[in-house]
Structures are given as C-alpha cells and as structure tokens.
Enzyme design. Structure first.
Site, PDB file in Angstrom:
ATOM      1  N   HIS A 126      -2.675  -0.214  -8.538  1.00 35.74           N
ATOM      2  CA  HIS A 126      -1.813   0.791  -7.902  1.00 35.74           C
ATOM      3  C   HIS A 126      -1.154   1.644  -8.984  1.00 35.74           C
ATOM      4  CE1 HIS A 126       0.378   2.343  -4.464  1.00 35.74           C
ATOM      5  NE2 HIS A 126       1.511   2.243  -5.143  1.00 35.74           N
ATOM      6  N   SER A 135       1.185   7.009  -3.905  1.00 36.30           N
ATOM      7  CA  SER A 135       1.949   5.978  -3.208  1.00 36.30           C
ATOM      8  C   SER A 135       2.907   6.620  -2.202  1.00 36.30           C
ATOM      9  CB  SER A 135       2.679   5.110  -4.242  1.00 36.30           C
ATOM     10  OG  SER A 135       3.229   3.964  -3.653  1.00 36.30           O
ATOM     11  N   ASP A 137      -6.427  -1.907  -5.920  1.00 40.75           N
ATOM     12  CA  ASP A 137      -5.076  -1.594  -5.441  1.00 40.75           C
ATOM     13  C   ASP A 137      -4.587  -2.681  -4.490  1.00 40.75           C
ATOM     14  OD1 ASP A 137      -2.727  -0.489  -4.302  1.00 40.75           O
ATOM     15  OD2 ASP A 137      -3.467   1.535  -4.671  1.00 40.75           O
TER      16      ASP A 137
END
EC number: 3.1.1.75
Length: 494
Positions: free
Chosen positions: A166, A45, A132
C-alpha cells in the site's frame, strides 16, 4: 531500481532546511493562466477515494480525467465507518456496485453532483499493487466496474501486475516495493505518476530528472478556503516557471491528493517533492496542486466515509467544496496574477465572563468590524464546535469551583482567524450535590457509536456540552459523565 540514496539525501537535506513548512510565510494561492479543460485529479488511498469523489461530483471541472491508486467506488462507504473499513478495504465482495451507480445517477438528477454525461470522454488510470494489504485489489476491481457505467472501456487503463504494498509507487524513491510503512512511497522501478499523467494528457515531453527549482514550490494559505474540517491551514503547489506570474504559457492543472498519514505534518514534504509528479509538471507546464489534511483529521485521512460531514461525497461536502474553490482560484488568472493578502482582523475587545454556574460560564465580547463569526478558546483550546455568529457564548461542561481563562478570535467569511483577544478569567460555582451521575469509559469511536458524543473535523465532542475529547478514533479513550438527558461532560464519577 534500488533505493536512490543520493536523491534521498538531497531530499532529506531540503526537508531539513524547510522543516515541516517553508522558510517563507505561506502566501495566498495565485491565480494562474490555466486551460480549464485540462484539469485532472489523482490520489492514493483515502486520496484515491477523494479523487473519485471529485471526479464524479465535480465532473464538469474534472471531465479530463482521474488517476486512482488504492481507492474505490464513489460513495463506497455510504456514510459508514464499518463499510469503509470492511467492504471498501478488506472485504470487497460486499461492495454494492449497482447500488452505487444508481445513487450516482439519482444525485446527478437532483443536482447535488454534476451530470454524469460529463464523464463520457474522461480518461481514467487505475493502479492496485498485488501485495496491497490495506485496500485489496478487489476494491479496485469494483471501481473499474463502477466506472464502466460512465466511462468508455477504451478510456480506462488498469494496472495491477506489480508486487507493491500500500503505497505511491515510484521508480527511484521510497521503501522497498513490498514494504508497508511510512512514508507510504515505494521504489518499485515504475514511474506511476508519469504513467498516469501520460494516460490522462497523452504524449508528454520527457520529465526533468535534474534538481527542480526550489522557488517553484509554493506553500499557500489553505485557510482562505476552509477552516478545520480536517484540513490544514496551508497547502502546497508546484508551479513551473513558465506558469508563474508574468509567464505567457497557458498551463494545465493536476490536483494531487495524499493518502492517510501522508500530509506535511506526518511525512514532511516527501509526498509533495518525491512522488514523481513535479518532474513531469516542470517540462509540460502542468501546475501541481497539493491540498493537505491536518494531523487532527482521523488518521490524517480525507473524508470519504463521513467523519466530518454527512455530505462528504457531494458538491456541498466541506472538503470537496474547499478543493473546488482552490481549483477555481488557481484557474482564474490571465497571466499569473496573485490576489492581495487579506487584512487580518483585529482582536476582539471587552472580553468578559458572567453568569457562572457549577458547570458553565458565559463569555461576551465587543463586535469586530468585518467579522463573519468568532471562535472561543478555553485555556488555549477551542471550545465551540461550530462558528459563533453572536458576540457571546456559553461554555458548558466545566468543573465546579474551578478557575478558567478564555480568549476569543474573530474570523472572516473564509474562516481565517484574526488576532487573539486578551484573556478573561472566571470561576465556576461550587457543586450543589445530589443525584448520582452515570460514567462510561470507552474509546472516542465507541462513544460516538453509542450516541454519547459526535465527530466533526476529525475530533470528537461530548454530546450536549460540546467538550473537545480529542481525535476521533479507537485509540483515544475518555470517561464521559451523563449529567442529564443527552448531556455528557468529561469527568469521573465519585
């Protein structure tokens, strides 16, 4: 694989013993015997975006390669939070990949990042979960296209066939694979850390599935390298026994960058201990370095859009330079020597107040030998946005007829603070009246967009008065009173 409750229970017990930090005081980051050609980086991320920044900007250091999970192209946001949350996360069709490649080449020619030729032999591992919803797979597609301009296609592995949300993916720890939520580690029956490391380094020894030695985990003093700028005072490392002080092994180094809301303050030591990296490190003499953001940073993220510095993606970016300095330190040993702890600076003396007005107060103190700068605290809250190099400071934006208390701390060249001074109090003068102030109530983010405030180190500061308004985000709301041109204070209008 189903969630490993035995391992989770053991991890929970370990974290309960350790708390947010360690039962031991943080030490200085050791200088170890590292093969500098075997230095790599990976991240998830915001850590994925930061991993790309480090790989590209410091390509001479990270020439071996990088692993990126749910990240995006270098300089994707181009200094804009709108771009960051838009095209670089949710709407990847708008990513100007060719422009970003051009910017990279230009900056390399200017020397603000390392030469792109260093990337020619790099290995790159990319991962995107098909579920995601935070950083869409199209963003990672754009990253692959970006890397195609610098890295041979044969050196890039791109895995995007796992139904993961995610998160950092493991084969035995975390949430269900399709879950989005803290700690953003998911059990997807896939050893992502192992896959990345084996691509970056080639064939490795089998990982250690037993309980890893507690003594191999090191909490180190991160403030040696940076103070504030959205980074915590301590970071973590996993150092295999053969790589520790007195060891004879020449070791590799891998830098691991957590994502937003994943630092020690957010998820304790789960990212440091349970993402799978250390198992491979232990049997392959790889030192794992885990730099940490602070919870004061915007959403605990790394700076990949400019919340802290306009130079965030260049070698001069504060967070970038700090991580590079950590890499240089840990790679500087010949057999595991540890630098001595620095001598803490004494508390400033003679702290006093003077020159009171209805909205300001001057604070003065005696110089401290060895100090490079000073920080001023009002009622225990730091008030100076930048280091103070003089022995006086004028605190502004105060309320009339109000008594305040100030303390001062000296800081060394690395920004490490010494002891706190005795407090000095002062009372502002009564207001003289007259004029009508204009007040605006909005989120800290909206205030910065409108030019009433600015962001630095994950915090928001009122323009002119430099008052600390709290975290820079859309959730914290303040009322700013404009008292003169380009001068705002926290307050309310009558």
């Amino acid at each position: 694989m189903a969630f490993n409750f035995i391992r989770a229970a053991a991890a929970g017990a370990a974290m309960a013993l350790c708390g947010v930090g360690s039962v031991h005081a943080a030490v200085n980051l050791p200088a170890l015997k590292i093969d500098k050609t075997q230095t790599t980086v990976s991240g998830l991320s915001s850590g994925g975006f930061m991993a790309v920044q480090l790989h590209v900007a410091y390509s001479a250091t990270f020439a071996k390669g990088a692993g990126v999970v749910a990240g995006g192209p270098f300089y994707c946001a181009e200094g804009s939070i709108v771009n960051a949350t838009g095209r670089c996360m949710a709407s990847p069709a708008g990513i100007p990949t060719s422009t970003l490649v051009s910017t990279t080449n230009t900056w390399a020619s200017q020397g603000v990042i390392d030469p792109v030729a260093n990337l020619q032999n790099s290995k790159v591992y990319l991962f995107s979960g098909t579920l995601d919803s935070v950083v869409k797979t199209g963003v990672m597609d754009a990253l692959r296209t970006y890397y195609n301009s610098f890295v041979p296609a044969a050196n890039v592995v791109y895995k995007k066939d796992i139904a993961a949300e995610h998160a950092m993916v493991t084969d035995d720890y975390g949430n269900a694979c399709s879950t989005k939520g803290a700690p953003y580690i998911s059990d997807c029956n896939f050893d992502l850390a192992g896959a990345m490391l084996q691509h970056l380094y080639g064939t490795l020894n089998a990982r250690n599935n037993a309980t890893l030695p507690t003594g191999n985990y090191i909490e180190f003093n991160q403030s040696e390298f940076i103070t504030n700028h959205g980074m915590a005072t301590t970071g973590w490392a996993y150092v295999p026994q053969a790589c520790q002080a007195g060891g004879t092994a020449t070791c590799k180094l891998h830098v691991v960058l957590h994502g937003c809301k994943q630092n020690i303050g957010d998820v304790q030591q789960q990212y440091v201990r349970n993402t799978g990296y250390n198992r491979w490190a232990d049997t392959n003499n790889i030192v794992m370095l885990y730099p940490q953001t602070s919870t004061a940073a915007t959403n605990s993220c790394w700076d990949w859009w400019g919340y802290d510095s306009a130079n965030y993606s260049k070698k001069s970016g504060p967070q970038m330079a700090a991580i590079k300095a950590m890499v240089d330190r840990v790679s500087s040993g010949t057999g595991g020597t540890t630098p001595p702890d620095p001598v803490a600076l004494p508390a400033p003396t003679g702290v006093s107040t003077s020159g009171a007005t209805a909205s300001s107060m001057a604070i003065g103190w005696a110089a401290v030998m060895g100090a490079a700068s000073y920080n001023v605290y009002r009622n225990a809250n730091k008030v100076n946005a930048l280091p103070v190099t003089a022995t006086s400071y004028t605190d502004t934006g105060l309320a009339a007829s109000t008594t305040y208390s100030w303390t001062v701390r000296a800081a060394d060249a690395n920004g490490a603070e010494g002891a706190t001074s005795a407090a000095a109090s002062g009372t502002t003068l009564a207001a003289s009246g007259g004029g009508t102030a204009t007040c605006t109530t909005a989120s800290n983010y909206a205030h910065t967009l409108a030019g009433r405030a600015y962001a630095a180190g994950g915090y928001t500061y009122a323009l002119g008065s430099n008052q600390n308004m709290g975290l820079w985000n859309v959730f914290v709301t303040n009322t700013l009173k404009q008292t003169s041109t380009n001068y705002y204070v926290i307050g309310t209008c009558p």
